[in-house]
Enzyme design. Sequence first.
Site, short mmCIF file in Angstrom:
data_model
loop_
_atom_site.label_atom_id
_atom_site.label_comp_id
_atom_site.label_asym_id
_atom_site.label_seq_id
_atom_site.Cartn_x
_atom_site.Cartn_y
_atom_site.Cartn_z
N GLY A 14 0.85 -1.19 0.00
CA GLY A 14 0.00 0.00 0.00
C GLY A 14 0.87 1.23 0.00
CB CYS A 23 5.25 -4.14 0.50
SG CYS A 23 6.16 -2.60 0.32
CE1 TYR A 24 0.57 0.94 5.61
CE2 TYR A 24 -1.00 -0.87 5.43
CZ TYR A 24 -0.63 0.34 5.98
OH TYR A 24 -1.45 0.96 6.90
CG HIS A 39 5.89 -5.64 -4.19
ND1 HIS A 39 4.58 -5.46 -3.81
CD2 HIS A 39 6.57 -4.56 -3.73
CE1 HIS A 39 4.47 -4.31 -3.16
NE2 HIS A 39 5.66 -3.74 -3.10
CD GLU A 60 2.90 -8.24 -5.25
OE1 GLU A 60 3.68 -8.97 -4.60
OE2 GLU A 60 2.58 -7.09 -4.88
N GLY A 85 -21.01 -9.97 -29.44
CA GLY A 85 -20.00 -10.41 -30.39
C GLY A 85 -18.69 -10.70 -29.68
N GLY A 86 -18.57 -10.23 -28.44
CA GLY A 86 -17.35 -10.46 -27.66
C GLY A 86 -17.40 -11.77 -26.90
CG ASP A 96 -16.01 -10.63 -21.43
OD1 ASP A 96 -15.17 -11.53 -21.60
OD2 ASP A 96 -15.71 -9.45 -21.20
CB SER A 97 -21.99 -11.10 -24.13
OG SER A 97 -21.52 -11.05 -25.45
CE LYS A 148 -11.62 -10.58 -22.58
NZ LYS A 148 -12.81 -9.72 -22.73
#
Length: 535
Positions: free
Chosen positions: A73, A100-101, A191, A193, A246-247, A249-250, A391
């Site tokens: 943070g 870290c924080y 870090h 990550e 058309g994507g 996700d939907s 995603k």
Amino acid sequence: MIETDTFYIIPFQNIKAELPMSLVAILDFGSQYSRLIARRVREAHVYCEIFSSDVTKAELQQRQCAGIIFSGGPNSVYDDGAPQCQPDLLDGEIPVLGICYGMQLMARALGGTVELFHGLREYGPATIMPNTDAQNILFADIDTTEPLHVWMSHGDSVTALPAGFRVSARSAHNPVAAMDNGAGLFALQFHPEVAHTPQGAKMIQNFLFQVCHCEPNWTTENVIEEALQKIRDTAGSEKVICGLSGGVDSAVTALLIHKAIGDQLTCVFVDTGLLRMGEAEQVVHAFRDEFAIPLVHADAQDRFLQRLKGVEDPEQKRSIIGNEFIQVFYDEAAKLDGVKFLAQGTLYPDVIESKSHETAASQTIKTHHNVGGLPKDLKFSLIEPLRYLFKDEVRAIGAQLGLPDEWVWRHPFPGPGLAIRIIGEVTKDRLDLLRRADAIFIEELQNAGLYREVGQAFVVLTPVRSVGVMGDERTYANMAALRCVTTGDFMTADWSRLPYDLLGRTANRIVNETHGINRVVFDVTSKPPATIEWE
Ligand code: XMP
């Protein structure tokens, strides 16, 4: 972004006995990397969620939380209003990894000292030497005979350990680069990550599997099975509609819901005429013929063109398209009887982002319209089966459910579609011209094996006209721009260094194979200061 209070799928309410998925909680202390921590955990096939820092132990225990990660943070632990955690989270009952924080908070809360150490601030690459005597389990199966490369980003340091803790690594300047109490509390000043800490993912995995004893059961099969169960429990025998854009996700949302409740689902595809080459046909063919899902195809191309006539201002285009879309969608939905639920492909990053936007005072750069962005007084309740997914997880589910590869891997596309890639007025001719040029660029990228490497690639049609010569004839035609960016999160992006040959071939084909473009340029601006789309 739409309000989603109407319906909120709480994950794991209905976990089946044979799916003992563990939850790892990431407490967000304001780090820009919290989402990256979540990615690393999910990549290890462990389910996790990001929580605000004041979450209670009871709440986490009720969710069968197997481990907690404190993010970094921007604050010093001494700042007024610096975020704290509930003290009993550190009683050792649930393992905690502080980063870290998060490490400094842990140290201070347990009686250690945190301060600026001899003016030392470490930002960027550093090396650490793990304490081989202490045998910190986070370094298991990592070669600790050599210093480890890590990424640091801190001002304050831990200068006196809390009682019962030991130093598990030091850096060249910092005597406490990592600490642990040998009993469930671990902390890293660097870090793990980020990619710049090459062994970081392994350290996180050691925490998940060796300390928290999580099962790596966040797999595509399990995610699908659980999503299906939740959809069935929620929808019961009610009807659901889902807007297709058309994507990916939907499309995945619709496929999941159809698999769960069959023909209780109807899909509505609003064909704005603003989609890429072949996209609308693909939606109709795949859903109607291949997946046999009831589909309403609302061909609204003329309506959109009519409303966009003479409009040049980007924000006006966005607003017209957003409103028109809602109108068409609503009209179609109203024709269907007794629909109770609306399905949406909201993803976890949208959820995280809209939560942080609730508190952030940010300037509107452009008004994003998501296809499916519906008003607040919506009569439907929402079903959002992708609400806790990233995603790449959605892509994996799409592939598993039989969505064609080109669809699964398609670059993101803005709700207002090609209208914001045509600078100036949008007309049918210009749309067709842009579609053709865009398809050529995408085809060339695919042929070069680069399509999946880049974040987004497209062509922009400009109203700038310039003189050219083709054969012996003078031309006076439009200029098109190629835009191609490399990005992780679309918040920032770098222009992709595409090979000259590819650029040359693309330009040549666009000029030769379209009528109306005689000059092609390549956009070499990053975001910021530019945005990815031109409007
Ligand atoms: P910008 O242009 O803001 O784009 O750098 C960042 C990402 O967002 C996409 N984009 C949109 N997506 N509705 C959407 O759903 C919109 O109105 C919209 N505008 C931009 C853009 O394509 C890029 O991926």
